[in-house]
Design a protein around this motif. Structure first.
Motif, mmCIF file in Angstrom:
data_model
loop_
_atom_site.group_PDB
_atom_site.id
_atom_site.type_symbol
_atom_site.label_atom_id
_atom_site.label_comp_id
_atom_site.label_asym_id
_atom_site.label_seq_id
_atom_site.Cartn_x
_atom_site.Cartn_y
_atom_site.Cartn_z
ATOM 1 N N SER A 150 -6.688 -6.227 -2.459
ATOM 2 C CA SER A 150 -7.564 -6.976 -1.555
ATOM 3 C C SER A 150 -7.574 -8.481 -1.860
ATOM 4 O O SER A 150 -7.590 -9.282 -0.917
ATOM 5 C CB SER A 150 -8.977 -6.400 -1.550
ATOM 6 O OG SER A 150 -9.500 -6.309 -2.844
ATOM 7 N N ASP B 281 -5.220 -2.181 -6.159
ATOM 8 C CA ASP B 281 -6.183 -2.845 -5.283
ATOM 9 C C ASP B 281 -5.650 -4.249 -5.016
ATOM 10 O O ASP B 281 -5.688 -5.115 -5.885
ATOM 11 C CB ASP B 281 -7.560 -2.916 -5.934
ATOM 12 C CG ASP B 281 -8.557 -3.713 -5.091
ATOM 13 O OD1 ASP B 281 -8.242 -4.029 -3.916
ATOM 14 O OD2 ASP B 281 -9.652 -4.021 -5.601
ATOM 15 N N ARG C 295 0.844 -1.216 0.000
ATOM 16 C CA ARG C 295 0.000 0.000 0.000
ATOM 17 C C ARG C 295 0.869 1.252 0.000
ATOM 18 O O ARG C 295 0.531 2.253 -0.623
ATOM 19 C CB ARG C 295 -0.929 -0.011 1.213
ATOM 20 C CG ARG C 295 -2.097 -0.958 1.062
ATOM 21 C CD ARG C 295 -3.064 -0.876 2.256
ATOM 22 N NE ARG C 295 -3.986 -1.979 2.203
ATOM 23 C CZ ARG C 295 -4.021 -2.997 3.050
ATOM 24 N NH1 ARG C 295 -3.176 -3.034 4.076
ATOM 25 N NH2 ARG C 295 -4.890 -3.959 2.900
ATOM 26 N N GLU D 55 -4.814 -10.387 -0.054
ATOM 27 C CA GLU D 55 -5.073 -10.699 1.342
ATOM 28 C C GLU D 55 -5.703 -12.095 1.463
ATOM 29 O O GLU D 55 -5.294 -12.909 2.285
ATOM 30 C CB GLU D 55 -6.001 -9.641 1.939
ATOM 31 C CG GLU D 55 -6.234 -9.765 3.413
ATOM 32 C CD GLU D 55 -6.972 -8.565 3.977
ATOM 33 O OE1 GLU D 55 -7.135 -8.538 5.197
ATOM 34 O OE2 GLU D 55 -7.387 -7.670 3.211
#
Length: 161
Positions: A22, A20, A13, A25
């Motif tokens: 995400s 992005d 980040r 994760e």
């Protein structure tokens, strides 16, 4: 609670704020969990003298029900693998006395693979310990969480099938 995936994501980040990440994760944690689970599962199989692929063959035969016999093409289809790869597994299992090959009386060009009495004992003992191990590995999840995670993972797999 923070983990190594959180650290990696925070670094990205900072270095790539426009990305992005995400999905990283999710997939980072899935990858780490896969390694944990594979190691724990392999330990159980090793205690019974098996590798994952050998367990898969014995499981397929056991699930087929009495007389615990399949032809190689059925095994290949159930395990989604080539006949050549299947031959190596069958050779090892036969040498260990866990399966036996016999001519197929219905088709003399083919043969059948059957669990031996020893093979049945080994797969039953291994499966009992394997199931307990999987319950231990999933012990951090409630029944509802388990069902939800299973539904989510099924959807992801269906999207890429």
């Amino acid at each position: 609670m923070s983990d190594v995936i959180d650290v990696v994501l925070e670094q990205w980040r900072r270095e790539g704020p426009d990305l992005d990440l995400s999905p990283m994760e999710v997939f980072g944690r899935l990858a780490r969990l896969t390694r944990v689970v594979e190691s724990a599962v392999d330990q159980v199989f090793a205690r019974h003298g098996l590798r994952q692929g050998e367990f898969d063959v014995l499981s397929a035969l056991r699930r087929s029900g009495p007389p615990y016999t399949l032809i190689p093409s059925e095994l290949s289809a159930v395990l989604m693998m080539s006949r050549a790869g299947m031959t190596n597994r069958l050779d090892r299992l036969e040498a260990a006395g866990l399966v036996v090959r016999s001519m197929d009386p219905a088709d003399r060009r083919s043969f059948r693979i059957s669990l031996t009495e020893r093979g049945l004992e080994v797969i039953d003992a291994t499966l009992t310990e394997h199931a307990a191990n999987l319950h231990r590995l999933a012990s951090g999840l409630s029944a509802e969480d388990t069902a939800t995670l299973s539904r989510i993972l099924r959807g992801m797999l269906e999207a890429h099938a």
